[in-house]
Motif scaffolding. Structure first.
Motif, PDB file in Angstrom:
ATOM      1  N   GLU A  70       1.005  -1.688  -0.383  1.00  0.00           N
ATOM      2  CA  GLU A  70      -0.088   0.509   0.113  1.00  0.00           C
ATOM      3  C   GLU A  70       0.844   1.197  -0.158  1.00  0.00           C
ATOM      4  O   GLU A  70       1.630   1.370   1.148  1.00  0.00           O
ATOM      5  CB  GLU A  70      -0.707   0.023   1.106  1.00  0.00           C
ATOM      6  CG  GLU A  70      -1.880  -0.565   1.147  1.00  0.00           C
ATOM      7  CD  GLU A  70      -3.048  -0.581   0.773  1.00  0.00           C
ATOM      8  OE1 GLU A  70      -2.993   0.228  -0.368  1.00  0.00           O
ATOM      9  OE2 GLU A  70      -4.305  -1.444   0.272  1.00  0.00           O
ATOM     10  N   ASP A  85      -5.748  -2.391  10.208  1.00  0.00           N
ATOM     11  CA  ASP A  85      -7.304  -2.785  10.996  1.00  0.00           C
ATOM     12  C   ASP A  85      -7.837  -2.023  11.603  1.00  0.00           C
ATOM     13  O   ASP A  85      -8.442  -2.526  12.445  1.00  0.00           O
ATOM     14  CB  ASP A  85      -6.676  -4.198  11.319  1.00  0.00           C
ATOM     15  CG  ASP A  85      -5.626  -5.386  10.887  1.00  0.00           C
ATOM     16  OD1 ASP A  85      -6.075  -5.208   9.204  1.00  0.00           O
ATOM     17  OD2 ASP A  85      -4.539  -5.755  11.519  1.00  0.00           O
ATOM     18  N   ASN A 101       0.779  -5.023   3.088  1.00  0.00           N
ATOM     19  CA  ASN A 101      -0.752  -5.764   3.114  1.00  0.00           C
ATOM     20  C   ASN A 101      -0.805  -6.832   3.435  1.00  0.00           C
ATOM     21  O   ASN A 101      -2.412  -7.167   2.836  1.00  0.00           O
ATOM     22  CB  ASN A 101      -1.574  -5.077   1.769  1.00  0.00           C
ATOM     23  CG  ASN A 101      -1.417  -5.835   0.266  1.00  0.00           C
ATOM     24  OD1 ASN A 101      -0.404  -6.645   0.382  1.00  0.00           O
ATOM     25  ND2 ASN A 101      -1.586  -4.873  -0.803  1.00  0.00           N
ATOM     26  N   LYS A 105      -4.249  -5.407   7.044  1.00  0.00           N
ATOM     27  CA  LYS A 105      -5.240  -4.105   6.126  1.00  0.00           C
ATOM     28  C   LYS A 105      -4.594  -2.584   6.659  1.00  0.00           C
ATOM     29  O   LYS A 105      -5.034  -1.725   7.880  1.00  0.00           O
ATOM     30  CB  LYS A 105      -6.527  -4.253   6.745  1.00  0.00           C
ATOM     31  CG  LYS A 105      -7.593  -3.285   5.240  1.00  0.00           C
ATOM     32  CD  LYS A 105      -8.628  -3.732   5.545  1.00  0.00           C
ATOM     33  CE  LYS A 105      -9.383  -2.935   4.877  1.00  0.00           C
ATOM     34  NZ  LYS A 105     -10.860  -3.015   4.031  1.00  0.00           N
ATOM     35  N   SER A 107      -5.664   1.420   5.872  1.00  0.00           N
ATOM     36  CA  SER A 107      -6.194   2.565   5.521  1.00  0.00           C
ATOM     37  C   SER A 107      -6.357   3.810   5.763  1.00  0.00           C
ATOM     38  O   SER A 107      -4.905   4.293   7.021  1.00  0.00           O
ATOM     39  CB  SER A 107      -7.856   1.915   5.745  1.00  0.00           C
ATOM     40  OG  SER A 107      -7.916   2.101   6.893  1.00  0.00           O
TER      41      SER A 107
END
Length: 373
Positions: A70, A85, A101, A105, A107
């Motif tokens: 990512e 996460d 990744n 996870k 973001s």
């Protein structure tokens, strides 16, 4: 002899030949010739992707590697909040970053620090982990706040806590107290119509209703003070001293009405006003005290004369009744005799007659003398 390199699960290998990156290696065992000009760097996929001395762009030609990374670019005007996460991991400053990744996870929340206010996406729970990147401004319950970016007014803030990024925009806050406030005018010299200079202590109460309007006025309290001065001078200058002292209760009502005409201009509501003291010059005060003393003496003399006249009239009426009614005259004699007896400590008798006979003789002789006369 071949050199054996084992890549365990949760890790990846980066193959370099002659110092240049070639490709990514999955977990497994690899053998290298000691004479080969190649090298394998093993990296942990639980950690951010970073190779000392190598720029991230040198790896971006490997599509296989890119699928497992990512990559996030943070611009100069941005901060990026990194979540792993769903849990906050850290704040990313301007630069390029890459994260595996494979195990987690990732973001990201991009925030533009050219707009200093923290967006709604930033959970206040993470603020302690952002120490040094933001600052807090607070508006108390009894206040209204006005927000400025680079000294340019933005908006009005209701009571509460507000958070702002430390960035290119200078954030400042001006507060306005919404509680009832008091303006005191002490020892203000005024001149009456008949040129008497007096000093006045005056007070008025007000509340701010339009904070933005108040902040738009330079030296707000000073301007209200001057306005109060002008209104009082207008009123005091229209009366002679005697008339002013006689109608001083009307000063407050006049001033309050005139101040309320200015409420829209100043953005406040004037609640009440009142005169605390009117202080006269020493010579005027002495004159007024002399006049007052003379008036009180004249009133006292008038009352004394009125009482004396009433007393004389009462005596005259009593005398007429006694002349017309002998029984009343006799009762009056007995009344005086009773009063005389109250003052007598002892009584001596002469002759052989009784006390009652002697008293009757005394009163009867006196009555006869008055009749003959």
């Amino acid at each position: 002899m071949l050199k054996k390199i084992t890549i365990h699960k949760g890790k990846r290998g980066l193959l370099f030949k002659q110092g240049n990156y070639e490709k990514m290696l999955y977990p497994g065992t690899y053998r290298q010739s000691p004479f080969a000009e190649s090298d394998i760097i093993v990296v942990d996929t639980a950690m951010p992707f970073e190779v000392d001395g190598q720029d991230l762009q040198l790896f971006m030609h490997d599509d296989l590697l890119k699928r497992e990374l990512e990559v996030v670019q943070v611009m100069d005007h941005e901060y990026v909040l990194h979540y792993e996460d769903g849990r906050f991991s850290g704040l990313l400053k301007p630069g390029a970053y890459a994260f595996w990744n494979v195990l987690k996870k990732h973001s990201f929340v991009h925030v533009d620090i050219r707009n200093p206010e923290l967006p709604a996406e930033v959970d206040p729970v993470v603020l302690p982990k952002l120490h040094g990147y933001y600052h807090m401004l607070e508006v108390a319950e009894h206040e209204a706040g006005v927000l400025y970016y680079n000294h340019v007014m933005q908006k009005e803030l209701a009571p509460g806590k507000y958070y702002f990024w430390r960035g290119p925009a200078a954030v400042s806050l001006q507060k306005v107290d919404l509680r009832q406030q008091q303006l005191d005018m002490t020892g203000q010299e005024m001149m009456t119509e008949d040129k008497v200079t007096l000093r006045l202590n005056f007070v008025c109460q007000y509340k701010v209703t339009h904070p933005l309007q108040v902040l738009a006025i330079k030296s707000f309290e000073e301007q209200i003070y001057i306005q109060l001065q002008l209104i009082l001078r207008e009123y005091i200058g229209g009366f002679k001293l005697d008339d002013l002292l006689r109608t001083k209760q009307q000063i407050a009502a006049f001033v309050l009405a005139r101040l309320q005409e200015k409420e829209q201009e100043y953005g406040v509501h004037f609640i009440s006003a009142g005169v605390k003291d009117i202080i006269l010059p020493g010579d005027i005060r002495d004159i007024l005290n002399t006049v007052l003393l003379a008036e009180k003496k004249a009133q006292a003399n008038l009352i004394t004369r009125r009482e004396e006249t009433a007393s004389t009239r009462s005596l005259l009426n009593t005398a007429k009744l006694m002349d017309e009614n002998e029984t009343l005259y006799r009762l009056k004699e007995l009344e005086f005799l009773e009063k005389i007896c109250e003052k007598i400590g002892s009584i001596s008798l002469t002759g052989g007659s009784s006390l009652l006979e002697q008293l009757n003789f005394l009163l009867g002789s006196k009555r006869a003398d008055q009749t003959n006369s």
